[in-house]
Write a protein that holds these residues in place. Structure first.
Motif, short mmCIF file in Angstrom:
data_model
loop_
_atom_site.label_atom_id
_atom_site.label_comp_id
_atom_site.label_asym_id
_atom_site.label_seq_id
_atom_site.Cartn_x
_atom_site.Cartn_y
_atom_site.Cartn_z
N THR A 191 6.26 -25.01 2.73
CA THR A 191 6.79 -23.75 3.26
C THR A 191 7.03 -22.80 2.09
OG1 THR A 191 7.89 -24.95 5.05
CG2 THR A 191 8.63 -22.71 4.62
N SER A 192 6.40 -21.61 2.17
CA SER A 192 6.49 -20.67 1.05
C SER A 192 6.64 -19.23 1.53
CB SER A 192 5.22 -20.75 0.19
OG SER A 192 5.06 -22.02 -0.35
N ILE A 193 7.10 -18.40 0.61
CA ILE A 193 7.09 -16.95 0.78
C ILE A 193 6.21 -16.40 -0.33
CG2 ILE A 193 8.44 -14.82 0.72
CD1 ILE A 193 10.90 -16.53 1.53
N LEU A 194 5.26 -15.56 0.04
CA LEU A 194 4.43 -14.86 -0.93
C LEU A 194 5.02 -13.48 -1.14
CD1 LEU A 194 1.93 -14.49 -2.72
CD2 LEU A 194 0.71 -13.74 -0.65
N LEU A 195 5.47 -13.21 -2.35
CA LEU A 195 5.98 -11.88 -2.72
C LEU A 195 4.79 -11.12 -3.28
CD1 LEU A 195 9.17 -13.19 -4.52
CD2 LEU A 195 9.02 -12.30 -2.19
N ALA A 196 4.41 -10.06 -2.60
CA ALA A 196 3.16 -9.37 -2.92
C ALA A 196 3.39 -7.88 -3.11
CB ALA A 196 2.15 -9.59 -1.80
N PRO A 197 2.53 -7.23 -3.92
CA PRO A 197 2.64 -5.78 -4.05
C PRO A 197 2.33 -5.12 -2.70
CG PRO A 197 0.84 -6.64 -5.41
CD PRO A 197 1.46 -7.80 -4.70
N PRO A 198 3.15 -4.18 -2.28
CA PRO A 198 2.90 -3.53 -1.00
C PRO A 198 1.66 -2.65 -1.07
CG PRO A 198 4.66 -2.41 -2.14
CD PRO A 198 4.31 -3.62 -2.96
N ALA A 199 0.94 -2.59 0.02
CA ALA A 199 -0.20 -1.68 0.17
C ALA A 199 -1.25 -1.86 -0.91
CB ALA A 199 0.29 -0.23 0.22
N ALA A 200 -1.43 -3.11 -1.38
CA ALA A 200 -2.42 -3.37 -2.42
C ALA A 200 -3.84 -3.36 -1.87
CB ALA A 200 -2.14 -4.70 -3.10
N ASP A 201 -4.00 -3.48 -0.56
CA ASP A 201 -5.32 -3.48 0.07
C ASP A 201 -6.02 -2.14 -0.16
OD1 ASP A 201 -7.50 -3.40 1.80
OD2 ASP A 201 -6.43 -4.38 3.43
N PRO A 202 -7.21 -2.15 -0.74
CA PRO A 202 -7.90 -0.88 -1.01
C PRO A 202 -8.28 -0.12 0.27
CG PRO A 202 -9.31 -2.74 -1.56
CD PRO A 202 -7.96 -3.30 -1.21
N GLY A 203 -8.24 -0.77 1.42
CA GLY A 203 -8.57 -0.11 2.68
C GLY A 203 -7.44 0.71 3.27
N ILE A 204 -6.26 0.64 2.68
CA ILE A 204 -5.10 1.37 3.19
C ILE A 204 -5.17 2.82 2.71
CG2 ILE A 204 -2.59 1.55 3.05
CD1 ILE A 204 -2.46 -1.45 3.00
N THR A 205 -4.90 3.73 3.61
CA THR A 205 -4.95 5.16 3.27
C THR A 205 -3.69 5.58 2.53
OG1 THR A 205 -3.86 5.92 5.28
CG2 THR A 205 -6.27 5.59 5.40
N GLU A 206 -3.74 6.75 1.92
CA GLU A 206 -2.55 7.29 1.23
C GLU A 206 -1.41 7.53 2.21
OE1 GLU A 206 -1.70 7.47 -1.98
OE2 GLU A 206 -3.58 6.39 -2.21
N ASP A 207 -1.72 7.98 3.42
CA ASP A 207 -0.68 8.16 4.44
C ASP A 207 -0.01 6.83 4.77
OD1 ASP A 207 -0.96 10.89 4.64
OD2 ASP A 207 -2.22 10.82 6.44
N GLU A 208 -0.81 5.78 4.89
CA GLU A 208 -0.25 4.46 5.18
C GLU A 208 0.60 3.97 4.00
OE1 GLU A 208 -3.66 2.66 8.15
OE2 GLU A 208 -4.06 2.71 5.99
N ARG A 209 0.14 4.20 2.78
CA ARG A 209 0.94 3.82 1.60
C ARG A 209 2.28 4.54 1.59
NH1 ARG A 209 -4.15 3.17 -0.75
NH2 ARG A 209 -4.34 1.16 -1.76
#
Length: 136
Positions: free
Chosen positions: A52-70
């Motif tokens: 059982t784990s938690i992944l702490l990840a950078p938000p909105a790192a997906d290149p498919g996310i728009t600037e508005d979504e970020r």
């Protein structure tokens, strides 16, 4: 079908602060830490529970996310409404004191909820809501 929850994801804004909180305050193990700078993916989890784990990840790192979504994600994180997790333990008062004394931002002291659960709440360094309920 045999399915289990393996990893849940929460965003982080400061990897060092997040590691400090989850490792030093909550007592979780750091299982992996990949990437560099603010672009790090850090896996933590409770000792004795390797599956059982938690992944702490950078938000909105997906290149498919728009600037508005970020922008929306950043606004939600700033308000503490983007990520949250529910944890549980047998000694709620002890856990509450440990997290409070470790610098956790208290949202709610231990409280008996009208639906029969006793719990408390904190925010981690990224603003994620952490509710901790008492196991009975």
């Amino acid at each position: 079908m045999d399915i289990t929850i393996h990893t849940s994801v929460l965003p982080h804004t400061d990897p060092e602060a997040s590691v400090g909180f989850y490792r030093d305050v909550l007592g979780f193990e750091v299982r992996s830490d990949v990437g560099q700078g603010r672009m790090r993916w850090i896996t933590v989890g409770p000792a004795g529970q390797p599956d059982t784990s938690i992944l702490l990840a950078p938000p909105a790192a997906d290149p498919g996310i728009t600037e508005d979504e970020r922008r929306t994600i950043a606004e939600m994180m700033a308000k503490g409404t983007y990520g949250w997790i529910l944890l549980a333990g047998r000694d709620l008062d002890g856990v509450f004191a440990q997290v409070r004394d470790g610098g956790g931002e208290v949202v709610q002291e231990p409280t008996e909820q009208p639906y029969g659960i006793r719990d408390c709440a904190f925010r981690d360094p990224a603003g994620n809501l952490i509710r901790i309920q008492e196991l009975r």
